[in-house]
Write an enzyme that holds these catalytic residues in place. Structure first.
Site, short mmCIF file in Angstrom:
data_model
loop_
_atom_site.label_atom_id
_atom_site.label_comp_id
_atom_site.label_asym_id
_atom_site.label_seq_id
_atom_site.Cartn_x
_atom_site.Cartn_y
_atom_site.Cartn_z
N LYS A 162 0.93 -1.12 -0.04
CA LYS A 162 -0.22 -0.17 -0.04
C LYS A 162 0.78 1.03 -0.22
O LYS A 162 1.49 0.96 0.73
CB LYS A 162 -0.85 0.21 1.17
N HIS A 218 -10.16 -8.56 -8.06
CA HIS A 218 -9.97 -8.03 -6.40
C HIS A 218 -10.40 -9.15 -5.41
O HIS A 218 -11.86 -9.49 -5.63
CB HIS A 218 -10.73 -7.33 -6.09
#
Length: 375
Positions: A174, A305
């Site tokens: 991230k 996803h």
């Protein structure tokens, strides 16, 4: 042989996470750390004794809304032929038409739709991918759950080591923090740790504006990333298109969109190199297949996803070599495990999705309702 649906059992299951999970949306103050995931399970049975299980989910708010909507429309499945999946999806979406064809309403329908496809594949005695027409028996996989921002860069590097040793092929971390220099420091540290040969992706979770995305995107070029994910607001198709045109690194997005129509806008604008649909979020497998056809027509890469238990089948049936996202968060919900080795996630020979609900999932059930009558 004609068959009929006799009962539908809905379960709302709350999966606790071991620690508060933080991505850039937390660090920018838009969300609180995530401590649980709400799942909606649908178990469908028929006169002939066939059963199918499907699920949808919601991170943070939305789980009770999905359960409530599913409970309202579930009676419309009783007595129907479970093979008529497309017609049943349309019937259910019109049953709740006043709340729209995206968002929580269609996410609720996804649990039914996935269960119907699971049931259909089980009746055929085939894994779902084989029923759909598989192009491969394994799919490249990368891990996300070890790359969140609540952990130090040292911990993220250790996570990456364990992940790669387990057989997963790529690492995603991230980014998108208010301090862009810190993002670059973390990416550099992980790239140096895993080496240049390991596929590395980053995910900004929609936290950059257009100038920042362009500037940081250019700075990231040196790291040879597979893609930059969600650099901008999920609905900014024009902004994503500008990035895709200007950067060598691929642009990926789509996970936060909740309909085929919304993804079609990304495709129409040439906004992504890698499309990342989420079957539970867009209404299930029936809708995912429509979107996959659009993506293939434009020669887009596919990287669904989350929900790898569903997406490994859908990715295996996509003509172009895809990626599947590895998350270990869902492990307690199913006793079965997907085989992961040599950088790839392998299909099992179990029929349907190849998963059943665990006793732990039953214990985490916070609401349950059955419509119709069991055999």
């Amino acid at each position: 042989m004609l068959d009929r649906i006799t009962s539908v059992t809905l379960s709302s299951v709350t999966l606790p996470l071991g620690a508060g999970i933080s991505d850039a949306k937390v660090l920018t103050g838009r969300q609180r750390p995530m401590t649980e995931v709400a799942f909606l399970f649908a178990e469908i049975t028929t006169e002939a004794g066939h059963e199918g299980v499907g699920f949808s989910y919601s991170k943070r708010a939305g789980g009770p809304a999905q359960f409530a909507h599913a409970r309202e429309v579930a009676p419309d499945l009783i007595g129907e032929d479970p093979s008529d999946i497309g017609r049943l999806w349309t019937k259910l979406v019109w049953a709740g038409a006043s709340v729209g064809r995206s968002g929580a309403a269609t996410q609720a329908l996804a649990a039914f739709d996935v269960a119907l496809w699971d049931l259909k594949a089980k009746r055929a005695g085939l894994p779902l991918a084989k029923l759909l027409g598989a192009h491969r028996d394994s799919v490249r996989c990368y891990n996300t759950s070890g790359g969140f921002l609540h952990e130090s860069v040292e911990q993220v590097r250790d996570n990456a080591t364990r992940t790669l040793e387990s057989g997963v092929g790529g690492i995603k971390i991230k980014v998108g923090q208010p301090d862009h220099a810190e993002d670059l420091r973390r990416v550099r540290a992980v790239r140096e740790h895993i080496g240049d040969a390991v596929p590395l992706m980053v995910d900004a979770n929609q936290q950059w504006d257009r100038p920042t995305a362009m500037r940081v995107g250019r700075a990231l070029e040196e790291f040879g990333l597979v893609w930059i994910e969600e650099p901008l607001d999920a609905y900014d198709a024009e902004g994503h298109a500008a990035l895709a045109g200007a950067l060598d690194t691929a642009i990926a997005s789509g996970e936060m969109l909740t309909s085929v129509a919304e993804h079609a806008e990304l495709i129409r604008h040439g906004a992504v190199d890698v499309l990342q649909p989420d079957a539970p979020r867009i209404g299930g497998i029936t809708q995912f297949l429509k979107l996959a056809a659009l993506a293939e027509h434009r020669h887009l890469q596919l990287a669904p996803h989350f929900a790898m238990e569903i997406h490994v089948h859908l990715a295996a049936a996509y003509p172009l070599e895809p990626w599947v996202e590895h998350f270990d968060w869902l492990y307690p919900l199913f006793p079965e495990r997907l085989e992961i080795r040599d950088g790839r996630m392998h299909l099992s020979d179990r029929p349907g999705l190849g998963v059943t609900l665990s006793e732990q999932a039953r214990e985490w059930t916070v609401a349950r309702e059955t419509v119709g009558t069991s055999r």
